[in-house]
Design a protein around this motif. Structure first.
Motif, PDB file in Angstrom:
ATOM      1  N   ALA A  66      17.384   1.149 -11.784  1.00 42.12           N
ATOM      2  CA  ALA A  66      16.430   2.132 -11.270  1.00 42.12           C
ATOM      3  C   ALA A  66      15.508   2.610 -12.382  1.00 42.12           C
ATOM      4  N   VAL A  67      16.064   2.857 -13.558  1.00 39.93           N
ATOM      5  CA  VAL A  67      15.261   3.294 -14.701  1.00 39.93           C
ATOM      6  C   VAL A  67      14.222   2.237 -15.053  1.00 39.93           C
ATOM      7  N   GLN A  68      14.652   0.986 -15.109  1.00 40.39           N
ATOM      8  CA  GLN A  68      13.736  -0.098 -15.448  1.00 40.39           C
ATOM      9  C   GLN A  68      12.622  -0.235 -14.412  1.00 40.39           C
ATOM     10  N   THR A  69      12.964  -0.069 -13.150  1.00 38.57           N
ATOM     11  CA  THR A  69      11.958  -0.156 -12.081  1.00 38.57           C
ATOM     12  C   THR A  69      10.903   0.918 -12.235  1.00 38.57           C
ATOM     13  N   ILE A  70      11.325   2.143 -12.525  1.00 37.68           N
ATOM     14  CA  ILE A  70      10.397   3.264 -12.683  1.00 37.68           C
ATOM     15  C   ILE A  70       9.481   3.044 -13.886  1.00 37.68           C
ATOM     16  N   ILE A  71      10.053   2.642 -15.009  1.00 38.86           N
ATOM     17  CA  ILE A  71       9.269   2.445 -16.219  1.00 38.86           C
ATOM     18  C   ILE A  71       8.272   1.306 -16.047  1.00 38.86           C
ATOM     19  N   ALA A  72       8.713   0.200 -15.437  1.00 32.56           N
ATOM     20  CA  ALA A  72       7.822  -0.939 -15.217  1.00 32.56           C
ATOM     21  C   ALA A  72       6.668  -0.564 -14.288  1.00 32.56           C
ATOM     22  N   PHE A  73       6.960   0.208 -13.249  1.00 27.11           N
ATOM     23  CA  PHE A  73       5.907   0.619 -12.308  1.00 27.11           C
ATOM     24  C   PHE A  73       4.895   1.521 -13.000  1.00 27.11           C
ATOM     25  N   ALA A  74       5.370   2.441 -13.845  1.00 24.99           N
ATOM     26  CA  ALA A  74       4.479   3.391 -14.517  1.00 24.99           C
ATOM     27  C   ALA A  74       3.520   2.696 -15.481  1.00 24.99           C
ATOM     28  N   LYS A  75       3.877   1.505 -15.955  1.00 23.93           N
ATOM     29  CA  LYS A  75       2.980   0.766 -16.846  1.00 23.93           C
ATOM     30  C   LYS A  75       1.805   0.167 -16.082  1.00 23.93           C
ATOM     31  N   ASP A  76       1.973  -0.047 -14.798  1.00 23.85           N
ATOM     32  CA  ASP A  76       0.899  -0.564 -13.941  1.00 23.85           C
ATOM     33  C   ASP A  76       0.961   0.192 -12.617  1.00 23.85           C
ATOM     34  N   PRO A  77       0.614   1.479 -12.641  1.00 27.62           N
ATOM     35  CA  PRO A  77       0.855   2.338 -11.482  1.00 27.62           C
ATOM     36  C   PRO A  77      -0.167   2.155 -10.366  1.00 27.62           C
ATOM     37  N   VAL A  78       0.221   2.562  -9.182  1.00 28.42           N
ATOM     38  CA  VAL A  78      -0.684   2.667  -8.045  1.00 28.42           C
ATOM     39  C   VAL A  78      -0.277   3.921  -7.278  1.00 28.42           C
ATOM     40  N   THR A  79      -1.245   4.721  -6.897  1.00 25.33           N
ATOM     41  CA  THR A  79      -0.947   5.970  -6.196  1.00 25.33           C
ATOM     42  C   THR A  79      -1.055   5.775  -4.689  1.00 25.33           C
ATOM     43  N   LEU A  80      -0.547   6.741  -3.973  1.00 26.83           N
ATOM     44  CA  LEU A  80      -0.620   6.701  -2.516  1.00 26.83           C
ATOM     45  C   LEU A  80      -2.080   6.746  -2.053  1.00 26.83           C
ATOM     46  N   ASP A  81      -2.903   7.540  -2.722  1.00 30.84           N
ATOM     47  CA  ASP A  81      -4.320   7.601  -2.370  1.00 30.84           C
ATOM     48  C   ASP A  81      -4.998   6.254  -2.579  1.00 30.84           C
ATOM     49  N   GLU A  82      -4.635   5.574  -3.644  1.00 26.50           N
ATOM     50  CA  GLU A  82      -5.213   4.253  -3.915  1.00 26.50           C
ATOM     51  C   GLU A  82      -4.791   3.242  -2.861  1.00 26.50           C
ATOM     52  N   LEU A  83      -3.536   3.287  -2.469  1.00 22.62           N
ATOM     53  CA  LEU A  83      -3.072   2.392  -1.408  1.00 22.62           C
ATOM     54  C   LEU A  83      -3.834   2.656  -0.114  1.00 22.62           C
ATOM     55  N   ASN A  84      -4.057   3.916   0.172  1.00 22.60           N
ATOM     56  CA  ASN A  84      -4.782   4.283   1.388  1.00 22.60           C
ATOM     57  C   ASN A  84      -6.220   3.769   1.344  1.00 22.60           C
ATOM     58  N   ALA A  85      -6.886   3.968   0.207  1.00 21.85           N
ATOM     59  CA  ALA A  85      -8.269   3.524   0.060  1.00 21.85           C
ATOM     60  C   ALA A  85      -8.379   2.004   0.127  1.00 21.85           C
ATOM     61  N   GLN A  86      -7.441   1.318  -0.513  1.00 15.96           N
ATOM     62  CA  GLN A  86      -7.446  -0.146  -0.498  1.00 15.96           C
ATOM     63  C   GLN A  86      -7.201  -0.680   0.911  1.00 15.96           C
ATOM     64  N   LEU A  87      -6.341   0.009   1.652  1.00 15.59           N
ATOM     65  CA  LEU A  87      -6.066  -0.417   3.019  1.00 15.59           C
ATOM     66  C   LEU A  87      -7.308  -0.254   3.891  1.00 15.59           C
ATOM     67  N   GLU A  88      -8.021   0.850   3.712  1.00 13.27           N
ATOM     68  CA  GLU A  88      -9.241   1.076   4.485  1.00 13.27           C
ATOM     69  C   GLU A  88     -10.289   0.016   4.158  1.00 13.27           C
ATOM     70  N   ALA A  89     -10.399  -0.319   2.859  1.00 12.52           N
ATOM     71  CA  ALA A  89     -11.377  -1.328   2.450  1.00 12.52           C
ATOM     72  C   ALA A  89     -11.019  -2.713   2.986  1.00 12.52           C
ATOM     73  N   ALA A  90      -9.732  -2.979   3.154  1.00 13.14           N
ATOM     74  CA  ALA A  90      -9.283  -4.290   3.620  1.00 13.14           C
ATOM     75  C   ALA A  90      -9.262  -4.414   5.131  1.00 13.14           C
ATOM     76  N   ALA A  91      -9.609  -3.338   5.839  1.00 10.99           N
ATOM     77  CA  ALA A  91      -9.521  -3.338   7.302  1.00 10.99           C
ATOM     78  C   ALA A  91     -10.260  -4.496   7.963  1.00 10.99           C
ATOM     79  N   PRO A  92     -11.519  -4.802   7.584  1.00 12.89           N
ATOM     80  CA  PRO A  92     -12.210  -5.926   8.225  1.00 12.89           C
ATOM     81  C   PRO A  92     -11.489  -7.259   8.035  1.00 12.89           C
ATOM     82  N   ALA A  93     -11.005  -7.494   6.802  1.00 14.05           N
ATOM     83  CA  ALA A  93     -10.295  -8.744   6.542  1.00 14.05           C
ATOM     84  C   ALA A  93      -8.989  -8.808   7.312  1.00 14.05           C
ATOM     85  N   LEU A  94      -8.299  -7.674   7.417  1.00 11.50           N
ATOM     86  CA  LEU A  94      -7.047  -7.643   8.162  1.00 11.50           C
ATOM     87  C   LEU A  94      -7.266  -7.952   9.636  1.00 11.50           C
TER      88      LEU A  94
END
Length: 217
Positions: A66-94
């Motif tokens: 669990a510690v390794q997962t958290i540290i690895a994610f923090a080195k290349d993070p993505v936020t919930l807002d970013e996921l939401n924005a990316q999903l909206e941008a991908a809507a036409p392709a989806l």
């Protein structure tokens, strides 16, 4: 004199036990604060910095994966807002729409969408409604359901990058849940700020059922 010595020894034993309990509870409280600080930085997409060292020190023996997962994610993070924005941008392709379609092709597609054969009174799920539902699941923190909704869409192959990022985000959230639980209930492998094992059982352990005290990751 012997009676007094016995009473004194008993009192010293109780004081020592109370001191150990206080020290153990303080170490658990500190570990929980470290876990909360890690969650806050993950939510903001920030680097963990010294918090990463504290995670390794306090939780490395109890929940190393669990510690390794958290540290690895923090080195290349993505936020919930970013996921939401990316999903909206991908809507036409989806939705499986072609970007360079002709006017006639677009008109035929839009005309066809006006006529839907329904076998049930419930409205058919459209790409737009699926994207909206996936975004709602993101807001609610139900990442797995959001991913499943996206994977059912016609253009899911083109959104593999988003799917992978969402899976990483969900794994990090689960890892944070694990170390928070470990701070409260881990019976053996939790360590304090000096690296010493916290031997005092958690006061919450008595209310936890066997096999669910710390969880696994």
């Amino acid at each position: 004199m012997e009676t007094r010595l016995a009473l004194l020894e008993d009192r010293l034993t109780r004081i020592d036990g109370e001191a150990n309990a206080a020290s153990g509870n303080a170490a658990r409280a500190e570990a929980l604060l470290i876990a909360f600080a890690a969650r806050r930085r993950i939510a903001k997409g920030e680097q963990l910095d010294v918090i990463a060292d504290q995670l390794k020190l306090r939780f490395g023996g109890a929940q190393p994966q669990a510690v390794q997962t958290i540290i690895a994610f923090a080195k290349d993070p993505v936020t919930l807002d970013e996921l939401n924005a990316q999903l909206e941008a991908a809507a036409p392709a989806l939705a499986g729409q072609v970007r360079e379609e002709s006017t006639w092709t677009r008109a035929r597609r839009e005309l066809a969408s006006l006529f839907v054969v329904r076998r049930a009174p419930a409205p058919a799920a459209t790409p737009a409604s699926r994207v909206a539902h996936a975004r709602l699941m993101l807001v609610r923190g139900q990442i797995d359901e959001a991913i499943a909704e996206v994977e059912r869409m016609p253009g899911a192959d083109g959104a593999q990058g988003w799917i992978d990022a969402a899976h990483r985000y969900e794994a990090a959230q689960q890892a944070l849940d694990v170390i928070e639980t470990a701070a409260m209930l881990e019976p053996h492998a939790l360590r304090d700020g000096s690296g010493k094992a916290v031997e005092q059982p958690s006061p919450l352990a008595a209310t936890a059922t066997d096999g669910t005290a710390t969880g696994t990751f």
